[in-house]
Design a protein around this motif. Structure first.
Motif, PDB file in Angstrom:
ATOM      1  N   ARG A 114       0.908  -1.247   0.037  1.00 19.52           N
ATOM      2  CA  ARG A 114       0.203  -0.009  -0.167  1.00 19.52           C
ATOM      3  C   ARG A 114       0.776   1.305  -0.032  1.00 19.52           C
ATOM      4  O   ARG A 114       0.546   2.320  -0.613  1.00 19.52           O
ATOM      5  CB  ARG A 114      -0.723  -0.007   1.208  1.00 19.52           C
ATOM      6  N   ARG A 115       1.865   1.360   0.701  1.00 24.75           N
ATOM      7  CA  ARG A 115       2.841   2.531   0.944  1.00 24.75           C
ATOM      8  C   ARG A 115       3.657   2.527  -0.427  1.00 24.75           C
ATOM      9  O   ARG A 115       3.858   3.803  -0.899  1.00 24.75           O
ATOM     10  CB  ARG A 115       3.777   2.436   2.084  1.00 24.75           C
ATOM     11  N   ALA A 139       1.119   3.856  -2.695  1.00 25.69           N
ATOM     12  CA  ALA A 139       0.947   5.477  -2.729  1.00 25.69           C
ATOM     13  C   ALA A 139       2.106   6.474  -2.976  1.00 25.69           C
ATOM     14  O   ALA A 139       2.004   7.328  -3.611  1.00 25.69           O
ATOM     15  CB  ALA A 139       0.457   5.693  -1.039  1.00 25.69           C
ATOM     16  N   VAL A 188      -3.264   5.512   1.784  1.00 23.52           N
ATOM     17  CA  VAL A 188      -2.447   5.164   2.910  1.00 23.52           C
ATOM     18  C   VAL A 188      -3.439   5.258   4.041  1.00 23.52           C
ATOM     19  O   VAL A 188      -3.032   4.483   5.004  1.00 23.52           O
ATOM     20  CB  VAL A 188      -1.279   6.482   3.002  1.00 23.52           C
TER      21      VAL A 188
END
Length: 415
Positions: A295-296, A299, A401
Motif C-alpha cells: 500500500r505505501r 501510494a 495510505v
C-alpha cells in the motif's frame, strides 16, 4: 501445484533483486518468455496502426486497432474463468500457438477490403491476451518463490517497458522494409519461441476440480472475492483512479510538446524518458515492496505521478523531461503492488478470475480517460487541467495510505 523447494529458497537470500530472480531457473525462464512475447506484441502494436493508415489514409480506422485489442478487457472477468478451469501451463502454450497460427493469416491483408481480417485478428489477440495474463499470473504464483514475487513483477514491468522502447523501432523498420505481414510473422515467431520457454518450466499442475457452479457464478466468485478483501480493494480502486487520470493526461502530450516549441516528433523523447523511469522502478520494486509494503509503495508511486503531472504544465524542456521520467517511475508502482498482493492473497483455484477482474477494474478506466482527455485538451488549458489531475492523484495517494489496514493472512491453497 508444488511449492518451491527449500534449497531454492536458500539460494535466493541476500542477493540483488535481478540475481534473486535469475538464480531461480523457472523464474528466469518465465521472465525470458515474457520478454520475447512482449517484443512481438509491442512491434505489432505500432505496425498495425501504420498498416491501416497506409491502406486507408484514415486516422480513425488506425485508432480502431488499439480499440480492437482493448475491447476484450470489458469481459475480462468472464475470460478469466477459463484460466481456472484448465491447467495453466498447457493453456499458455495453446494460447501462444493459436496466436502464432492466427497471425500468419494476415498475409492475406493487402487492400482496404481485407481490413476486416486484421481487426478480427486483433480482437482475438486481445481476448487471448486477457486469458494469457490471467493464466500467467496464476502460474507465476506457483512457479516463483512467494518471496520473489515482488522482484519478479518488478522485473516483468521493466522488461515490458524496455521492449516498448526497442520493439516499436524494430517493428517500424521491418514494416518499412517488408510490410505489415512481415511484422505479424515476426510476432508469430516470438510466440513460438515463448512457447518453448514455457514448455521448459518444471511445474506440476493437478487438473482443476469439476466446477460446482455455472460460469456466471464462477465469474461472480472472483469479483466477490476481490471486492471482499480489504487488503486488495483499496489497491485496485487506487489503480483504477490512477489509470483514469493517466488516460486523461495522455492526449495532452502533444499540447505539452507544442508549448515547448517543438515538433510533434518530440513526443517520442518524452515517451523514452517515461519508459526509462518505468524500467528503473521495476528494478527497485522488490526491495521497495519488502520495505514499504504494497500500500505505501503504491501510494508513493501515485504521489510521484501527481507531482510529475502537475509540473508538466511548466513550459521548460528540463521540467518536461524530468516529469516524463518521474511519471514513468510513478505509474507502475500501483500496478506492481496490486498484482503482487493479488498473487499473495488469492487461493490458487480463484487466481485466474481474480487477476482478470482486477485487470479490468484497473485498466478499463484508462480507455474512458483517453476519451475524456481528447475532449478536455481542446477546451481546458494545460495550466488548469494538469494541476487538477495532479490534485486528484495526490488525494488518491493520501486515501490509499489512510485506508483501514488488515493483517496479511495465508490463503488456503497457496504454497
Amino acid at each position: 501445484m508444488t511449492p518451491r523447494n527449500a534449497q531454492t529458497r536458500k539460494t535466493t537470500r541476500g542477493a540483488w533483486p535481478v540475481a534473486r530472480v535469475l538464480r531461480d531457473r523457472d523464474a528466469g525462464l518465465y521472465l525470458a518468455g515474457v520478454v520475447v512475447s512482449g517484443f512481438g506484441t509491442s512491434a505489432l502494436w505500432l505496425a498495425s496502426g501504420v498498416w491501416v493508415k497506409d491502406l486507408t489514409g484514415s486516422d480513425g480506422l488506425a485508432a480502431l486497432c488499439m480499440l480492437a485489442m482493448w475491447a476484450p478487457t470489458l469481459v475480462g472477468p468472464v475470460l478469466g474463468t477459463l484460466a481456472d478451469r484448465v491447467r495453466r501451463r498447457p493453456l499458455l502454450i495453446a494460447t501462444n500457438l493459436l496466436l502464432a497460427v492466427l497471425l500468419l493469416s494476415l498475409f492475406a491483408v493487402d487492400s482496404p477490403d481485407a481490413l476486416w481480417l486484421l481487426f478480427a485478428v486483433l480482437f482475438v489477440y486481445g481476448a487471448a491476451g486477457v486469458v494469457h495474463d490471467a493464466a500467467e499470473s496464476a502460474l507465476v504464483a506457483a512457479v516463483v518463490d512467494p518471496r520473489l514475487l515482488g522482484d519478479f513483477n518488478g522485473l516483468r514491468m521493466s522488461a515490458g517497458e524496455g521492449m516498448k522502447l526497442v520493439a516499436p523501432l524494430a517493428g517500424a523498420g521491418v514494416y518499412a522494409a517488408y510490410g505489415g505481414a512481415s511484422v505479424a510473422a515476426l510476432d508469430a515467431a516470438t510466440f513460438v519461441l515463448a512457447t518453448g520457454l514455457y514448455a521448459a518450466l518444471r511445474v506440476r499442475e493437478a487438473p482443476p476440480g469439476r466446477p460446482a457452479a455455472n460460469w456466471r457464478r464462477r465469474t461472480a466468485e472472483g469479483a466477490r472475492y476481490l471486492w471482499g478483501r480489504p487488503r486488495l480493494r483499496p489497491l485496485v480502486v487506487a489503480g483504477g483512479v490512477m489509470m483514469l487520470c493517466a488516460g486523461v493526461c495522455g492526449p495532452t502530450v502533444y499540447a505539452v510538446v507544442e508549448s515547448l516549441g517543438h515538433s510533434p516528433t518530440y513526443a517520442g523523447v518524452l515517451y523514452a524518458c517515461q519508459g526509462a523511469g518505468s524500467v528503473a522502478v521495476g528494478l527497485l520494486a522488490g526491495p521497495a515492496l519488502r520495505r514499504l509494503g504494497e500500500r505505501r509503495f503504491a501510494a508513493a508511486g501515485i504521489a510521484l505521478l501527481a507531482v510529475a503531472v502537475a509540473v508538466r504544465a511548466v513550459p521548460y524542456d528540463t521540467v518536461a523531461l524530468a516529469s516524463g521520467a518521474a511519471a514513468g517511475a510513478g505509474m507502475p508502482a500501483v500496478l506492481i503492488a496490486a498484482l503482487t498482493a493479488v498473487q499473495h492473497e488469492t487461493p490458487g483455484p480463484l487466481l485466474g478470475r481474480v487477476t482478470a477482474t482486477a485487470n479490468s477494474l484497473i485498466f478499463l478506466p484508462n480507455v474512458l480517460g483517453l476519451a475524456a482527455g481528447a475532449a478536455l485538451v481542446e477546451t481546458v488549458g494545460l495550466p488548469l487541467l494538469l494541476p487538477t489531475l495532479g490534485g486528484v492523484l495526490l488525494a488518491t495517494a493520501v486515501a490509499l495510505v489512510a485506508a483501514p489496514r488488515t493483517p496479511s493472512g495465508t490463503c488456503a491453497g497457496r504454497p
